[in-house]
Design a protein around this motif. Sequence first.
Motif, short mmCIF file in Angstrom:
data_model
loop_
_atom_site.label_atom_id
_atom_site.label_comp_id
_atom_site.label_asym_id
_atom_site.label_seq_id
_atom_site.Cartn_x
_atom_site.Cartn_y
_atom_site.Cartn_z
N UNK A 287 18.94 1.16 -13.33
CA UNK A 287 18.37 2.56 -13.19
C UNK A 287 18.66 3.25 -11.90
N UNK A 288 18.78 2.30 -10.89
CA UNK A 288 19.10 2.78 -9.55
C UNK A 288 20.02 1.90 -8.91
N UNK A 289 20.79 2.26 -7.85
CA UNK A 289 21.46 1.51 -6.80
C UNK A 289 20.64 0.43 -6.55
N UNK A 290 21.36 -0.81 -6.52
CA UNK A 290 20.68 -2.12 -6.23
C UNK A 290 19.34 -2.46 -6.63
N UNK A 291 18.85 -1.51 -7.67
CA UNK A 291 17.53 -1.55 -8.08
C UNK A 291 17.04 -2.13 -9.24
N UNK A 292 15.98 -1.54 -9.85
CA UNK A 292 15.43 -1.93 -11.14
C UNK A 292 16.34 -1.68 -12.38
N UNK A 293 15.83 -2.40 -13.56
CA UNK A 293 16.71 -2.28 -14.79
C UNK A 293 15.94 -1.56 -15.66
N UNK A 294 16.79 -1.02 -16.71
CA UNK A 294 16.24 -0.26 -17.96
C UNK A 294 15.79 -1.29 -19.10
N UNK A 295 15.30 -0.96 -20.11
CA UNK A 295 15.25 -1.80 -21.13
C UNK A 295 16.29 -2.16 -22.04
N UNK A 296 16.35 -3.09 -23.05
CA UNK A 296 17.60 -3.34 -23.86
C UNK A 296 17.94 -2.17 -24.71
N UNK A 297 18.95 -1.90 -24.92
CA UNK A 297 19.61 -0.72 -25.97
C UNK A 297 20.53 -1.52 -26.80
N UNK A 298 20.32 -1.24 -28.02
CA UNK A 298 21.45 -1.73 -29.08
C UNK A 298 22.58 -0.97 -29.20
N UNK A 299 23.80 -1.50 -29.23
CA UNK A 299 25.18 -0.83 -29.60
C UNK A 299 25.53 -1.08 -30.95
N UNK A 300 24.46 -1.90 -31.99
CA UNK A 300 24.68 -2.19 -33.31
C UNK A 300 25.75 -3.08 -33.27
N UNK A 301 26.18 -2.84 -34.70
CA UNK A 301 27.54 -3.68 -35.04
C UNK A 301 27.08 -4.94 -35.77
N UNK A 302 27.64 -5.99 -36.05
CA UNK A 302 27.54 -7.41 -36.39
C UNK A 302 28.61 -8.20 -35.91
N UNK A 303 28.26 -9.17 -35.01
CA UNK A 303 29.30 -9.89 -34.01
C UNK A 303 28.85 -11.38 -34.30
N UNK A 304 30.12 -12.14 -34.20
CA UNK A 304 29.76 -13.71 -34.29
C UNK A 304 28.73 -14.24 -32.93
N UNK A 305 27.81 -14.89 -33.30
CA UNK A 305 26.87 -15.29 -32.39
C UNK A 305 27.86 -16.18 -31.03
N UNK A 306 29.10 -16.66 -31.33
CA UNK A 306 29.73 -17.23 -30.36
C UNK A 306 30.61 -16.55 -29.64
N UNK A 307 30.60 -15.20 -29.98
CA UNK A 307 31.63 -14.37 -29.46
C UNK A 307 31.35 -14.18 -27.90
#
Length: 553
Positions: A287-307
């Motif tokens: 969320x800032x340079x060299x700094x903390x992180x956002x939460x996780x956001x889904x891009x959706x879809x259905x992808x192989x777990x080994x992908x």
Amino acid sequence: MTRLVGALDRAYGYYADTTGRTPALNKSLNGRDTVAEVPHTCGAGCGYLGSTGIEVQTDYFESMYREVAQNDRYSQIPFYELGRNFWFWSPQLEFKPPEQDPVITGFAVWMRFRSMAAAGVNGAPFNGVPFSTFASQVAGLASQYEADPSLTFAQTLAQGKSPGAYGGTDFWASLMMQLARRHGGQEFVTQFWHSVAYLPAATSTAGAVANWVKAASYAAGVDLKPVFYQRWGFPRPDGSVTERPPANAVPEPTVAPATRPVGTNADGRQQIFLIGSDSQLYTKYQVQLNGGWSGWTSFGGSWPASDAIGAGHNLDGRQEIYLVGNDHQLYTKYQTQVNGGWSGWVSLGGWWPNTDSIGVGMSPDGRQRLYLIGYDHTLYVKYQTRVNGPWSDWASLGGRAPNADAVGVGRNADGREEVYLVGFDDRLWTKVERPRNAGWSQWFPLPGLWPNGDAVGVGQNADGRQELYLIGTDSRLYTQSQTSPNGFWSTSWSSLEGSWRTTDSIGVGQNADARQEIYLVGNDGVPYTKYQTAVNGGWSPSWISFGGSWPAQ
């Protein structure tokens, strides 16, 4: 007869598709494999090893014909004998004396069931036993062995025996049934047989088992050594044997989470991508340079777990990501504006293993390049034909590599790209662009032996020296860097500690101040990170958890 021949044609096609090969012409009619009724042969039926031609004894042939005509049930004999015709891997997998070999015949035993299912036929009774019961009895042998830790390799497979009914060939087939059932079904079967041909010839039974382990691990996309050497107590490459614990003491390895590529927004904020256990793609960003992180956001879809996920960026700073779908096509998604939102998914076509890794690089003039390993184990490259523009066709860069392998892509200080792979020989290989667009060098090896399903993480120090990251056979993360920009590599590796799956993938990013940061998911399912404490310098003393169990909900 038409129904019988049609079923055998379908079974032949299944064998050919699964193995990627066809038998040499031996006994044939108009270029086709023959099934001949004969008064005498080597058994009820007999098929030539690795070449065309099947013979069936008269009494059995007439019984086979009556079963199809009267009951629409098919004798297993010709489907089994096709397994003799399609056998090509004795140098790699056959057990050596004094042990008895269960593998050559075990292949026919196993593939008989699979080819009959692929042909869509019902099996006739086997020695008076309903065919479905017979198949279940064979499939259950692996579970019988696992349930009794007092049984050993030396007592069973090495002597051509099983832990229950039938023999060692049926036991070998049962073990393969179990592996396929637990690790991908038909995809496992196809990948197993396609990979065996690239393994070295074995000079001992322990060497043949080692090849078996490598091919199975490659096909499953996970390291199966704990199953073979601990749970089953099979001989290791040096011939040593571990006393078997209870089967539940050695959990079944699972597919590692997908590759953790690390992207960078145009303003310098890192962004990481993961496929969750729900098969959706997730992202998390600074969320800032060299700094903390956002939460996780889904891009959706259905992808192989080994992908695996490839992450790159266009010359204008917009990130672009790449995945292989369940339909084996390559897909891409890109930011529609710098540091901004994302497009929908766009197909780039092709037919790729969905255990494949996607390497992403960039030419000196700013055009993205993609690297994937095909089903033929060759490395291919595709590039943008103009900056921020459309794509070329695929071109081969040669080589022979497992297609569950990860492609590492780095860049020298002078702009020349360099790619890295762990080969079937467990060595790390590299290939580098020549100056002035003069093509690519040959492949040459770097020090060390590594799991050949291993990932190769590539980063770059602020002074331009590339840095490599791999997980060793001892499950620790190792690193080494070029001794100078555009230069050679040191002969030793430094440990960054930890205990990681050898099939795990390594994300490598760079903070805005040029300090590298690496990302791995631990055995506990939690993402961890470690970062340089100074530019071109040392590393934080411990791994830092992102918390929770993946995927974060």
